[in-house]
Design a protein around this motif. Sequence first.
Motif, PDB file in Angstrom:
ATOM      1  N   CYS A  13      -6.305   9.106 -10.092  1.00  0.00           N
ATOM      2  CA  CYS A  13      -5.415   9.698 -11.098  1.00  0.00           C
ATOM      3  C   CYS A  13      -5.075  11.126 -10.672  1.00  0.00           C
ATOM      4  O   CYS A  13      -5.934  12.006 -10.670  1.00  0.00           O
ATOM      5  CB  CYS A  13      -6.077   9.703 -12.467  1.00  0.00           C
ATOM      6  SG  CYS A  13      -6.379   8.057 -13.093  1.00  0.00           S
ATOM      7  N   LEU A  14      -3.825  11.330 -10.291  1.00  0.00           N
ATOM      8  CA  LEU A  14      -3.350  12.630  -9.847  1.00  0.00           C
ATOM      9  C   LEU A  14      -2.065  12.974 -10.596  1.00  0.00           C
ATOM     10  O   LEU A  14      -1.362  12.084 -11.076  1.00  0.00           O
ATOM     11  CB  LEU A  14      -3.070  12.624  -8.343  1.00  0.00           C
ATOM     12  CG  LEU A  14      -4.248  12.312  -7.431  1.00  0.00           C
ATOM     13  CD1 LEU A  14      -3.767  12.081  -6.021  1.00  0.00           C
ATOM     14  CD2 LEU A  14      -5.264  13.445  -7.465  1.00  0.00           C
ATOM     15  N   ASP A  15      -1.745  14.239 -10.642  1.00  0.00           N
ATOM     16  CA  ASP A  15      -0.491  14.674 -11.251  1.00  0.00           C
ATOM     17  C   ASP A  15       0.625  14.502 -10.221  1.00  0.00           C
ATOM     18  O   ASP A  15       0.717  15.246  -9.252  1.00  0.00           O
ATOM     19  CB  ASP A  15      -0.591  16.132 -11.689  1.00  0.00           C
ATOM     20  CG  ASP A  15       0.662  16.624 -12.395  1.00  0.00           C
ATOM     21  OD1 ASP A  15       1.628  15.844 -12.536  1.00  0.00           O
ATOM     22  OD2 ASP A  15       0.675  17.799 -12.797  1.00  0.00           O
ATOM     23  N   LEU A  16       1.450  13.510 -10.431  1.00  0.00           N
ATOM     24  CA  LEU A  16       2.534  13.199  -9.500  1.00  0.00           C
ATOM     25  C   LEU A  16       3.904  13.384 -10.146  1.00  0.00           C
ATOM     26  O   LEU A  16       4.881  12.734  -9.764  1.00  0.00           O
ATOM     27  CB  LEU A  16       2.370  11.771  -8.975  1.00  0.00           C
ATOM     28  CG  LEU A  16       1.061  11.506  -8.226  1.00  0.00           C
ATOM     29  CD1 LEU A  16       0.902  10.036  -7.930  1.00  0.00           C
ATOM     30  CD2 LEU A  16       0.985  12.331  -6.960  1.00  0.00           C
ATOM     31  N   LYS A  17       3.976  14.281 -11.109  1.00  0.00           N
ATOM     32  CA  LYS A  17       5.235  14.509 -11.828  1.00  0.00           C
ATOM     33  C   LYS A  17       6.363  14.946 -10.900  1.00  0.00           C
ATOM     34  O   LYS A  17       7.479  14.444 -10.987  1.00  0.00           O
ATOM     35  CB  LYS A  17       5.036  15.550 -12.931  1.00  0.00           C
ATOM     36  CG  LYS A  17       4.234  15.045 -14.093  1.00  0.00           C
ATOM     37  CD  LYS A  17       4.034  16.140 -15.116  1.00  0.00           C
ATOM     38  CE  LYS A  17       2.972  15.709 -16.103  1.00  0.00           C
ATOM     39  NZ  LYS A  17       2.366  16.821 -16.780  1.00  0.00           N
ATOM     40  N   LYS A  18       6.069  15.880  -9.995  1.00  0.00           N
ATOM     41  CA  LYS A  18       7.119  16.371  -9.099  1.00  0.00           C
ATOM     42  C   LYS A  18       7.685  15.231  -8.252  1.00  0.00           C
ATOM     43  O   LYS A  18       8.894  15.109  -8.097  1.00  0.00           O
ATOM     44  CB  LYS A  18       6.592  17.482  -8.197  1.00  0.00           C
ATOM     45  CG  LYS A  18       6.464  18.809  -8.872  1.00  0.00           C
ATOM     46  CD  LYS A  18       6.076  19.866  -7.859  1.00  0.00           C
ATOM     47  CE  LYS A  18       6.026  21.233  -8.480  1.00  0.00           C
ATOM     48  NZ  LYS A  18       5.676  22.271  -7.502  1.00  0.00           N
ATOM     49  N   SER A  20       7.662  12.115  -8.968  1.00  0.00           N
ATOM     50  CA  SER A  20       8.354  11.178  -9.859  1.00  0.00           C
ATOM     51  C   SER A  20       9.779  11.623 -10.144  1.00  0.00           C
ATOM     52  O   SER A  20      10.692  10.805 -10.177  1.00  0.00           O
ATOM     53  CB  SER A  20       7.593  11.048 -11.178  1.00  0.00           C
ATOM     54  OG  SER A  20       6.313  10.531 -10.957  1.00  0.00           O
ATOM     55  N   GLU A  27       5.982  15.864  -2.074  1.00  0.00           N
ATOM     56  CA  GLU A  27       5.362  16.067  -3.382  1.00  0.00           C
ATOM     57  C   GLU A  27       4.411  14.936  -3.778  1.00  0.00           C
ATOM     58  O   GLU A  27       3.849  14.948  -4.854  1.00  0.00           O
ATOM     59  CB  GLU A  27       6.437  16.217  -4.471  1.00  0.00           C
ATOM     60  CG  GLU A  27       7.356  17.385  -4.269  1.00  0.00           C
ATOM     61  CD  GLU A  27       6.645  18.727  -4.297  1.00  0.00           C
ATOM     62  OE1 GLU A  27       5.548  18.827  -4.886  1.00  0.00           O
ATOM     63  OE2 GLU A  27       7.189  19.683  -3.710  1.00  0.00           O
ATOM     64  N   THR A  28       4.240  13.962  -2.914  1.00  0.00           N
ATOM     65  CA  THR A  28       3.367  12.841  -3.258  1.00  0.00           C
ATOM     66  C   THR A  28       2.138  12.832  -2.352  1.00  0.00           C
ATOM     67  O   THR A  28       1.930  13.747  -1.563  1.00  0.00           O
ATOM     68  CB  THR A  28       4.140  11.503  -3.189  1.00  0.00           C
ATOM     69  OG1 THR A  28       3.345  10.496  -3.814  1.00  0.00           O
ATOM     70  CG2 THR A  28       4.494  11.120  -1.773  1.00  0.00           C
ATOM     71  N   VAL A  68     -11.554  14.060  -9.466  1.00  0.00           N
ATOM     72  CA  VAL A  68     -10.504  13.517 -10.331  1.00  0.00           C
ATOM     73  C   VAL A  68     -10.882  12.071 -10.682  1.00  0.00           C
ATOM     74  O   VAL A  68     -11.666  11.437  -9.963  1.00  0.00           O
ATOM     75  CB  VAL A  68      -9.118  13.565  -9.657  1.00  0.00           C
ATOM     76  CG1 VAL A  68      -8.708  14.994  -9.356  1.00  0.00           C
ATOM     77  CG2 VAL A  68      -9.087  12.724  -8.394  1.00  0.00           C
ATOM     78  N   ASN A  99     -12.026  14.845 -18.922  1.00  0.00           N
ATOM     79  CA  ASN A  99     -11.003  15.795 -18.443  1.00  0.00           C
ATOM     80  C   ASN A  99     -11.379  17.173 -18.841  1.00  0.00           C
ATOM     81  O   ASN A  99     -11.941  17.462 -19.790  1.00  0.00           O
ATOM     82  CB  ASN A  99      -9.623  15.457 -18.973  1.00  0.00           C
ATOM     83  CG  ASN A  99      -8.988  14.294 -18.227  1.00  0.00           C
ATOM     84  OD1 ASN A  99      -9.564  13.756 -17.301  1.00  0.00           O
ATOM     85  ND2 ASN A  99      -7.815  13.924 -18.649  1.00  0.00           N
TER      86      ASN A  99
END
Length: 99
Positions: A13-18, A20, A27-28, A68, A99
């Motif tokens: 689970c990572l923050d991949l908003k950029k 996306s 960015e991935t 994470v 978290n």
Amino acid sequence: LFGQKFLLDFSICLDLKKASFQDELEETVDYSLVISNIQKVSFKIKCKTIEHFSELLLDKLESFYGPVPMKIYLRKCNPPVPGFTGIVGVEKSRYIGSN
């Protein structure tokens, strides 16, 4: 020789908003680096149990991504059990639900 064959599924689970929204490779996550490192390490590891091997794989994933939420499903292909032709496996996780 090489020992037994395994199948490994993992999720992180990572923050991949950029990635996306921007659809930019920079960015991935480059999963190929992790997979190649896990492959290299797996040839060096000597374990008696699938449970210990799975813990070492979680350690390797954590060395890449830090603490994470992550999960692995490690399956042993053709386990040495007379009369059994299926797959056995263990599913383990770290940092799930925190978290």
